[in-house]
Write an enzyme that holds these catalytic residues in place. Structure first.
Site, PDB file in Angstrom:
ATOM      1  N   GLU A  34       0.848  -1.197   0.000  1.00  0.00           N
ATOM      2  CA  GLU A  34       0.000   0.000   0.000  1.00  0.00           C
ATOM      3  C   GLU A  34       0.881   1.242   0.000  1.00  0.00           C
ATOM      4  OE1 GLU A  34      -1.274  -1.357   3.849  1.00  0.00           O
ATOM      5  OE2 GLU A  34      -0.908   0.624   4.699  1.00  0.00           O
TER       6      GLU A  34
ATOM      7  N   LYS B 136       2.849   4.539   0.949  1.00  0.00           N
ATOM      8  CA  LYS B 136       3.328   5.141   2.193  1.00  0.00           C
ATOM      9  C   LYS B 136       2.985   6.622   2.103  1.00  0.00           C
ATOM     10  CE  LYS B 136       7.299   5.348   5.271  1.00  0.00           C
ATOM     11  NZ  LYS B 136       7.362   6.752   5.584  1.00  0.00           N
TER      12      LYS B 136
ATOM     13  N   ASP C 248       2.758  10.457   2.875  1.00  0.00           N
ATOM     14  CA  ASP C 248       3.707  11.387   3.470  1.00  0.00           C
ATOM     15  C   ASP C 248       2.964  12.417   4.318  1.00  0.00           C
ATOM     16  OD1 ASP C 248       6.086  12.463   4.079  1.00  0.00           O
ATOM     17  OD2 ASP C 248       6.472  13.354   2.113  1.00  0.00           O
TER      18      ASP C 248
ATOM     19  N   TYR D 108      -5.995   8.661   6.420  1.00  0.00           N
ATOM     20  CA  TYR D 108      -6.109   7.288   5.950  1.00  0.00           C
ATOM     21  C   TYR D 108      -5.787   6.351   7.107  1.00  0.00           C
ATOM     22  CZ  TYR D 108      -6.412   8.076   0.890  1.00  0.00           C
ATOM     23  OH  TYR D 108      -6.829   8.414  -0.350  1.00  0.00           O
TER      24      TYR D 108
ATOM     25  N   LYS E   6      11.096   2.696  -0.454  1.00  0.00           N
ATOM     26  CA  LYS E   6      11.061   4.132  -0.751  1.00  0.00           C
ATOM     27  C   LYS E   6      11.216   4.386  -2.241  1.00  0.00           C
ATOM     28  CE  LYS E   6      11.149   6.420   3.252  1.00  0.00           C
ATOM     29  NZ  LYS E   6      12.090   7.369   3.530  1.00  0.00           N
TER      30      LYS E   6
ATOM     31  N   CYS F 206      14.154  47.332 -14.845  1.00  0.00           N
ATOM     32  CA  CYS F 206      13.317  46.258 -15.369  1.00  0.00           C
ATOM     33  C   CYS F 206      13.830  45.842 -16.747  1.00  0.00           C
ATOM     34  CB  CYS F 206      11.874  46.745 -15.461  1.00  0.00           C
ATOM     35  SG  CYS F 206      10.799  45.580 -16.335  1.00  0.00           S
TER      36      CYS F 206
ATOM     37  N   CYS G 223      10.889  46.908 -19.461  1.00  0.00           N
ATOM     38  CA  CYS G 223      10.532  48.288 -19.811  1.00  0.00           C
ATOM     39  C   CYS G 223      11.601  49.303 -19.427  1.00  0.00           C
ATOM     40  CB  CYS G 223       9.196  48.662 -19.177  1.00  0.00           C
ATOM     41  SG  CYS G 223       9.297  48.891 -17.398  1.00  0.00           S
TER      42      CYS G 223
ATOM     43  N   CYS H 145       9.545  46.127 -10.522  1.00  0.00           N
ATOM     44  CA  CYS H 145       9.588  47.104 -11.597  1.00  0.00           C
ATOM     45  C   CYS H 145       8.596  48.206 -11.249  1.00  0.00           C
ATOM     46  CB  CYS H 145       9.180  46.418 -12.897  1.00  0.00           C
ATOM     47  SG  CYS H 145       8.587  47.553 -14.149  1.00  0.00           S
TER      48      CYS H 145
ATOM     49  N   CYS I 230       4.658  49.019 -18.372  1.00  0.00           N
ATOM     50  CA  CYS I 230       5.557  47.878 -18.591  1.00  0.00           C
ATOM     51  C   CYS I 230       4.803  46.767 -19.314  1.00  0.00           C
ATOM     52  CB  CYS I 230       6.085  47.366 -17.248  1.00  0.00           C
ATOM     53  SG  CYS I 230       7.096  45.882 -17.413  1.00  0.00           S
TER      54      CYS I 230
END
Ligand code: IVH
Length: 703
Positions: free
Chosen positions: A119, A121, A123, A228, A318, A412, A415, A437, A443
């Site tokens: 099943e 694992k 996290d 779960y 794993k 920027c 522009c 910017c 811009c």
């Protein structure tokens, strides 16, 4: 490798690893803010264990190899686990799995195949939930495996965990499983956190941990956690003989179980299922980091028993860490919707977990400095789940002589306007991490990004008008402001007829059908809800949550526009309208300021008015669940409620379509009475009004 070390060198390495692991443990378990990736952490632990194996004398009593987690944090009361919550050994490849299977057979002295379950694992973080006579009485975290934290009230807020077991059950049942947060919920939560200027979580696991370990359970209740069930602790009686049937039983008792659990009869079958799960990993919608194999037969589990901290009858296979090494070829600058300049590493393309990666975000210049990232560097990139690739660290040994340090960008790149780091509005004396910017809507990058935001899924959600199309219409001078989207069709016809311009349907990649479809999906979006509209404008600090809050408070766009204009705060004293805005619970000064700034700008007003010529904004309508069991009912709450505040109860009832009243009358349909209920309870009883307790309320609204 460790064999060649002198004792002194081994000792020095060992001490260093001890410190690194202990720091990482506190960061992870106490602060829910990891400082090492899982793979690096595992690696350090493996090195430490290898040193202990080769040099047993250097091993200390408090070695992390003796523990499974961290001691409980302060603030929660402690719970002793009557059956220890242990950890799992790891397998990293097929050979490890074969070894595991062989070990079991040898230990049991059997030649026949042994059935196992496989099943995912999950996290997340494990929890143990105790039921006495079917009623949830206590829940605890794993803690150090022997002593955990009491999180009973927090666990009770998780919707998929039953407060009462369904059907038949032993007098004492302890269910164990994983609390986790799904990807979509994690992303939505982080968006909300960002909007409210609250802590951003690094990954779903930390979000789940941070949410569960809240001293205020109302915060936990507001977080989308799931659970779960996959194991058990103390049981007064075992209803089944196999792991598989036990887990199915948990489903019957009312828990969610993972539907990828499978019974397997051989190593081959285990590996096949592992690969099957791995291939689905990216689409599961929640994080998993491997597959757990468990001996199915519970008598065999018992005979196999435990070694130090992990059962002999189970192992975690794993997944390989999704990481790779590559080099940084350049650092580009992306200009965002609100002008934020984000440095992006251009990588020599490399496959990470099956996906070719050629960009990784570098967040901001402080981050680059902190990690000391330079062009030419060799770096470790990581892709966690479906998150954007990140640079974990620089491999300094491989830094070329000619590496190029990153210099802050002062103008920027799109522009040419100055790019500055403003003072952080929330932390005076500090600069914002982001450089911006200052060109605003002069811009081009900001214009295009705002349009992309405007049509995005949570905003106007226009099918067939994505980032690519927006860019192309912008380049061809067909689209500069949101109103242009809605006049696209008519201008397309006019330009063609009167100026002889090539119509969209004749452009490369387009046809009559696709052009018609686009116009159709644009026209379908000429009506929009107030909260979506506010969000789509892309005003800084006005995300979905704030937009909805404003919509709910003011109900119409006219009202918002009027108050935002009047709220403009230029003098020493805030205007009454500004005060009115910040008085709204959940709307801070920064958002209020941003809102009034936006609507005080003549160009923004021009853009919005042009848009209003094309669309209709619907006044706010509450999303009430008219199908709920309490819809249309008159409900009264009394006494002290344990699981929710009175305000929350009222909001919840109203969301479910009920009317909440303060006094009992013949018209009252339902009284929800907590402990200490007095005259109202009596009156309700006298009048024959149906009365339930808080538990009963949750049971009622769950169906
Ligand atoms: S069984 C005695 N099954 O992994 C064995 N654990 O590394 C009990 N985990 O503490 C664990 N998914 O937090 C088991 N399907 C699963 C799991 C799982 C995630 C976690 C759990 C445990 C850790 C061990």
């Amino acid at each position: 490798m460790t064999e060649n070390l002198s004792l002194k060198a081994a000792e020095a390495q060992y001490q260093l690893l001890l410190k690194e692991i202990s720091d990482a443990d506190s960061a992870y378990f106490q602060n829910d803010a990891p400082i090492l990736t899982d793979a690096i952490y595992d690696d350090k632990k493996r090195k430490l264990e290898a040193l202990e194996a080769t040099f047993p004398d250097i091993k200390v009593d408090h070695s992390p190899s003796n523990k499974v987690g961290a001691a409980p944090a302060e603030g929660f009361s402690k719970v002793n686990h009557s059956v220890a919550m242990l950890s799992l050994g790891n397998a990293f490849d097929e050979a490890d799995v074969s070894d595991f299977y062989g070990r079991i057979k040898r230990f049991l002295g059997v030649n026949d195949p042994i059935q196992l379950t496989a099943e995912p694992k999950i996290d997340g973080l494990s929890a143990s939930i105790r039921y006495e006579n079917g009623v949830l009485v206590r829940a605890a975290t794993r803690g150090d495996g022997l002593v955990g934290e009491d999180i009973t009230e927090n666990i009770k807020t998780i919707k998929s965990i039953p407060h009462r077991l369904v059907g038949e059950f032993p007098a004492l049942v302890e269910i164990r499983g994983e609390v986790y947060m799904a990807h979509a919920d994690f992303e939505a939560l982080n968006k909300k956190q960002e909007e409210l200027d609250k802590k951003i979580f690094a990954n779903p696991r930390n979000a789940a941990a941070g949410s569960l370990r809240q001293l205020d359970k109302n915060i936990t209740a507001s977080r989308p956690l799931a659970f779960y069930a996959y194991a058990w602790g103390e049981m007064s009686e075992m209803p089944h003989q196999t792991q598989y049937d036990m887990v199915l039983q948990m489903k019957a008792w009312g828990f969610d179980i993972n539907d990828l659990m499978k019974q397997c009869g051989s190593v081959d079958e285990l590996i096949r299922h592992y690969k099957q799960i791995e291939s689905q990993r990216a689409n599961l919608g929640y994080d998993i980091d491997g597959v757990v194999y468990k001996v199915d037969n519970l008598d065999l589990q018992e005979r196999l028993g435990f070694v130090s901290r992990a059962p002999r009858w189970a192992i975690a296979h794993k997944f390989p860490a999704e990481k790779a090494i590559t080099t940084i070829e350049n650092i580009d600058i992306q200009v965002g919707r609100t002008g934020v300049l984000t440095p992006v590493a251009k990588l020599k393309p490399v496959t990470v977990g099956g996906v070719v990666v050629s960009n990784a975000t570098l967040h901001n210049e402080e981050e680059i400095e902190r990690k000391d990232i330079r062009i030419g560097d060799t770096v470790i990139v990581q892709r966690a789940g479906d998150v954007i690739p990140q640079i974990v660290e620089v491999v300094f040994d491989k830094r070329p002589a000619l590496s190029i340090a990153f210099e802050p960008i002062l103008y920027c790149p799109v522009c040419g306007s100055p790019a500055i780091r403003e003072a952080n509005p929330r932390k005076k004396n500090e600069l914002d991490a982001a450089r911006r910017c200052t060109g605003g809507l002069s811009c081009d990058a900001q214009i295009v990004e705002r349009l992309k935001h405007f049509v995005s899924r949570m905003a106007f959600d226009i099918d067939g008008l994505g980032a690519k199309q927006i860019e192309s219409f912008f380049e061809k001078d067909m689209m500069k402001t949101p109103a242009d989207i809605f006049t696209l069709e008519i201008r397309n016809q006019q330009n063609h007829r009167s100026l002889g311009v090539l119509p969209i349907e004749k452009w490369e990649g387009w046809g009559q059908k696709s052009a018609d479809n686009l116009f159709k999906s644009i026209n379908e979006k000429r009506e929009i809800s107030l909260e979506r509209f506010l969000f789509s404008l892309g005003i800084r600090h006005i995300g979905q949550t704030t937009a909805k809050l404003l919509a709910k408070t003011f109900l119409s766009f006219d009202k918002i526009l009027t108050i935002a204009k009047l709220a403009k705060n230029e003098g020493l004293f805030p205007s009454p309208e500004f005060e009115e805005l910040i008085a709204i619970d959940g709307l801070g000064e920064v958002a209020a300021q941003s809102l009034s700034d936006f609507f005080s700008d003549a160009y923004n007003i021009e853009i919005v008015l042009a848009l209003l010529e094309e669309i209709t904004i619907l006044d706010f309508a509450d999303e009430v669940d008219h199908a709920s069991p309490v819809a249309g009912k008159i409900v009264v709450f009394t006494g002290s409620l344990q699981q929710m505040t009175r305000d929350e109860a009222k909001a919840m009832a109203e969301r479910l379509g009920a009317k909440v009243s303060n006094s009992i009358s013949k018209k009252t349909d339902l009284l929800v009475a907590g402990p200490g209920a007095g005259s109202k309870l009596k009156k309700a009883t006298d009048l024959g009004v149906k009365t339930i307790d808080e538990e009963g309320w949750f049971v009622l609204i769950k169906q």
